[in-house]
Design an enzyme around this catalytic site. Structure first.
Site, PDB file in Angstrom:
ATOM      1  N   CYS A 116     -63.830  19.107  15.717  1.00 23.54           N
ATOM      2  CA  CYS A 116     -63.657  19.328  17.160  1.00 23.54           C
ATOM      3  C   CYS A 116     -62.975  20.653  17.483  1.00 23.54           C
ATOM      4  CB  CYS A 116     -62.855  18.191  17.774  1.00 23.54           C
ATOM      5  SG  CYS A 116     -63.624  16.589  17.562  1.00 23.54           S
ATOM      6  N   HIS A 257     -59.460  19.370  24.780  1.00 23.37           N
ATOM      7  CA  HIS A 257     -60.594  18.710  24.129  1.00 23.37           C
ATOM      8  C   HIS A 257     -60.833  17.365  24.810  1.00 23.37           C
ATOM      9  CE1 HIS A 257     -63.297  17.071  21.311  1.00 23.37           C
ATOM     10  NE2 HIS A 257     -62.431  16.379  20.600  1.00 23.37           N
ATOM     11  N   ASN A 287     -67.110  12.398  23.877  1.00 27.34           N
ATOM     12  CA  ASN A 287     -66.518  13.412  23.006  1.00 27.34           C
ATOM     13  C   ASN A 287     -67.647  14.157  22.300  1.00 27.34           C
ATOM     14  OD1 ASN A 287     -65.369  14.832  20.915  1.00 27.34           O
ATOM     15  ND2 ASN A 287     -64.091  13.154  20.174  1.00 27.34           N
TER      16      ASN A 287
HETATM   17  N1  ACO Z   1     -65.058  -2.523  22.618  1.00 28.09           N
HETATM   18  C1  ACO Z   1     -64.219  -3.587  22.663  1.00 28.09           C
HETATM   19  N2  ACO Z   1     -63.166  -3.719  21.843  1.00 28.09           N
HETATM   20  C2  ACO Z   1     -62.952  -2.723  20.942  1.00 28.09           C
HETATM   21  C3  ACO Z   1     -63.807  -1.615  20.835  1.00 28.09           C
HETATM   22  C4  ACO Z   1     -64.895  -1.534  21.734  1.00 28.09           C
HETATM   23  N3  ACO Z   1     -65.763  -0.508  21.733  1.00 28.09           N
HETATM   24  N4  ACO Z   1     -63.345  -0.822  19.859  1.00 28.09           N
HETATM   25  C5  ACO Z   1     -62.245  -1.398  19.357  1.00 28.09           C
HETATM   26  N5  ACO Z   1     -62.019  -2.566  20.001  1.00 28.09           N
HETATM   27  C6  ACO Z   1     -60.923  -3.516  19.804  1.00 28.09           C
HETATM   28  C7  ACO Z   1     -60.295  -3.411  18.446  1.00 28.09           C
HETATM   29  O1  ACO Z   1     -61.015  -4.180  17.505  1.00 28.09           O
HETATM   30  C8  ACO Z   1     -58.912  -3.965  18.714  1.00 28.09           C
HETATM   31  O2  ACO Z   1     -58.977  -5.388  18.701  1.00 28.09           O
HETATM   32  P1  ACO Z   1     -57.803  -6.260  18.040  1.00 28.09           P
HETATM   33  O3  ACO Z   1     -56.572  -5.915  18.830  1.00 28.09           O
HETATM   34  O4  ACO Z   1     -58.285  -7.640  18.235  1.00 28.09           O
HETATM   35  O5  ACO Z   1     -57.735  -5.817  16.613  1.00 28.09           O
HETATM   36  C9  ACO Z   1     -58.598  -3.533  20.122  1.00 28.09           C
HETATM   37  O6  ACO Z   1     -59.862  -3.182  20.717  1.00 28.09           O
HETATM   38  C10 ACO Z   1     -57.667  -2.342  20.214  1.00 28.09           C
HETATM   39  O7  ACO Z   1     -58.136  -1.336  19.322  1.00 28.09           O
HETATM   40  P2  ACO Z   1     -57.355   0.014  19.147  1.00 28.09           P
HETATM   41  O8  ACO Z   1     -58.058   0.844  18.119  1.00 28.09           O
HETATM   42  O9  ACO Z   1     -55.898  -0.259  18.947  1.00 28.09           O
HETATM   43  O10 ACO Z   1     -57.552   0.651  20.593  1.00 28.09           O
HETATM   44  P3  ACO Z   1     -56.945   1.980  21.168  1.00 28.09           P
HETATM   45  O11 ACO Z   1     -56.267   1.689  22.430  1.00 28.09           O
HETATM   46  O12 ACO Z   1     -56.205   2.787  20.126  1.00 28.09           O
HETATM   47  O13 ACO Z   1     -58.248   2.814  21.535  1.00 28.09           O
HETATM   48  C11 ACO Z   1     -59.580   4.620  20.672  1.00 28.09           C
HETATM   49  C12 ACO Z   1     -59.165   3.157  20.526  1.00 28.09           C
HETATM   50  C13 ACO Z   1     -60.295   4.780  22.007  1.00 28.09           C
HETATM   51  C14 ACO Z   1     -60.489   4.962  19.522  1.00 28.09           C
HETATM   52  C15 ACO Z   1     -58.313   5.509  20.654  1.00 28.09           C
HETATM   53  O14 ACO Z   1     -57.483   5.155  19.561  1.00 28.09           O
HETATM   54  C16 ACO Z   1     -58.641   6.970  20.540  1.00 28.09           C
HETATM   55  O15 ACO Z   1     -59.233   7.550  21.425  1.00 28.09           O
HETATM   56  N6  ACO Z   1     -58.227   7.629  19.431  1.00 28.09           N
HETATM   57  C17 ACO Z   1     -58.459   9.021  19.237  1.00 28.09           C
HETATM   58  C18 ACO Z   1     -59.814   9.207  18.712  1.00 28.09           C
HETATM   59  C19 ACO Z   1     -60.251  10.636  18.898  1.00 28.09           C
HETATM   60  O16 ACO Z   1     -59.986  11.207  19.919  1.00 28.09           O
HETATM   61  N7  ACO Z   1     -60.922  11.223  17.945  1.00 28.09           N
HETATM   62  C20 ACO Z   1     -61.310  12.590  18.197  1.00 28.09           C
HETATM   63  C21 ACO Z   1     -61.733  13.268  17.091  1.00 28.09           C
HETATM   64  S1  ACO Z   1     -63.468  13.164  16.986  1.00 28.09           S
HETATM   65  C22 ACO Z   1     -64.059  14.338  15.894  1.00 28.09           C
HETATM   66  O17 ACO Z   1     -63.324  15.103  15.349  1.00 28.09           O
HETATM   67  C23 ACO Z   1     -65.532  14.272  15.619  1.00 28.09           C
END
Ligand code: ACO
Length: 330
Positions: A116, A257, A287
């Site tokens: 990214c 980003h 993203n």
């Molecule tokens: N739909 C429904 N539920 C979901 C989904 C979905 N799509 N995805 C995950 N869940 C569930 C999980 O299983 C979890 O359930 P549990 O509590 O029963 O275990 C719950 O939702 C919470 O999951 P978390 O991963 O803790 O959710 P979080 O609030 O952290 O959000 C996210 C996840 C959106 C991925 C966030 O962590 C994030 O944006 N992280 C940064 C990622 C990023 O920006 N990467 C960029 C780099 S990309 C690159 O370089 C190509």
């Protein structure tokens, strides 16, 4: 005394696939909801490449748009850098294919792999090349077709990504104020496994087993990436401001980003920049990795949100981990 060379972004362009995948479409593919995706990420839609299309097609169009804005001929470009991890082929580079497509016959062209942060790393590289007088113009592109490396059965990643290209033309000028005021780039390879494609490269080539377990697709520890993203983008932003001797009050627009609205709001809050000075378009594209900042910059410029004299602060993070920032005065 020798004239002082500054480097300016004189053209921007973007190109994204027409095909759209909505949160409602994803509800039919994996166990998710529009409500979860919207509240956890801010994303509503993403653009997805279609059959027969390739990364280089979109890069070429984005470059043509940037060159048209700057009224520069492709033959007058000295460097063509494409930040991407989803090139058309393993080799030659996508930059080489684009060089041919747009007729940049005098340019040295290569790809840059920093996930990214690819476009920001490209701006840093090109600025250094142009400041030393090695050339006068560089096309710096961020472009990803992330849909091609997404595991469409993994709800924790597939709802986040989209495809698109953003291009910028950087030009060296003598004794001209403004331009790229500061850049910063950092890496922590010790955190590589937070966000990576485990297999399918030369260490673990593609086999039927790799395909069956989908380990040739993106895997991410989203929670941990989130924390590093906020911390590192904030520190990178502060670093470029310090280099330029400026404060956050001097910033006209922050373009972070576009990964997650909660990350963007956290950074804006830490930097004490109100959200009306922050550009957000992730609801439309998801993203798009290296493409996200140059797509947003092009939208902002064409919408009149970046005018002459404005200072734009841009910050990115991504797989590697990589992160960085640039402060540019238009
Ligand atoms: N739909 C429904 N539920 C979901 C989904 C979905 N799509 N995805 C995950 N869940 C569930 C999980 O299983 C979890 O359930 P549990 O509590 O029963 O275990 C719950 O939702 C919470 O999951 P978390 O991963 O803790 O959710 P979080 O609030 O952290 O959000 C996210 C996840 C959106 C991925 C966030 O962590 C994030 O944006 N992280 C940064 C990622 C990023 O920006 N990467 C960029 C780099 S990309 C690159 O370089 C190509």
């Amino acid at each position: 005394m020798d004239p002082k060379i500054s480097v300016h972004i004189t053209g921007t362009g973007r190109a994204v696939p027409d095909r759209i995948l909505t949160n409602q479409d994803l509800e039919k593919m994996v166990d998710t909801t529009d409500e979860w995706i919207t509240t956890r990420s801010g994303i509503k839609r993403r653009h997805i490449i279609g059959p027969g299309q390739s990364n280089s097609d979109f890069v070429a169009q984005a470059c043509r748009n940037a060159l048209a804005m700057a009224q520069v001929d492709a033959a007058d470009v000295d460097f063509l850098l494409v930040g991407t991890i989803t090139g058309d082929l393993i080799f030659p580079s996508t930059a080489c294919l684009v060089q041919e497509k747009i007729g940049a016959r005098n340019a040295a062209a290569w790809d840059l792999s920093a996930a990214c942060s690819g476009w920001l790393y490209g701006v840093k590289t090109a600025t250094a090349l142009l400041k030393t007088g090695m050339g006068k113009r560089a096309l710096v592109v961020g472009s990803e077709m992330l849909s091609t490396i997404t595991d469409w059965t993994d709800r924790s990643t597939c709802v986040l990504f989209g495809d698109g290209s953003g291009a910028t033309l950087l030009e060296a000028r003598e004794d001209s104020p403004g331009g790229v005021l500061a850049t910063y780039a950092r890496t922590d390879g010790g955190l590589a496994e937070l966000l990576h494609i485990p297999k399918g490269g030369s260490r673990y080539p593609v086999t039927p087993e790799v395909l069956a377990e989908r380990s040739n697709k993106v895997q991410m520890k989203g929670n941990e990436v989130f924390k590093h993203a906020v911390r590192n983008m904030e520190s990178a932003a502060r670093e470029v401001l310090a280099q330029a001797g400026l404060g956050t009050g001097d910033v006209t627009l922050l373009i972070p980003h576009q990964a997650n609205i909660r990350i963007i709001k956290a950074i804006a809050s830490r930097l004490e920049i109100e959200m009306d000075r922050v550009y957000v378009n992730l609801q439309e594209y998801g993203n798009t990795s290296a493409a996200s900042i140059p797509i947003a910059l092009d939208e902002a410029r064409r919408a009149g949100r970046v005018r002459e004299g404005d200072r734009v602060l841009m910050a990115a993070f991504g797989g590697g981990l990589t992160w960085g920032a640039a402060l540019v005065q238009f």
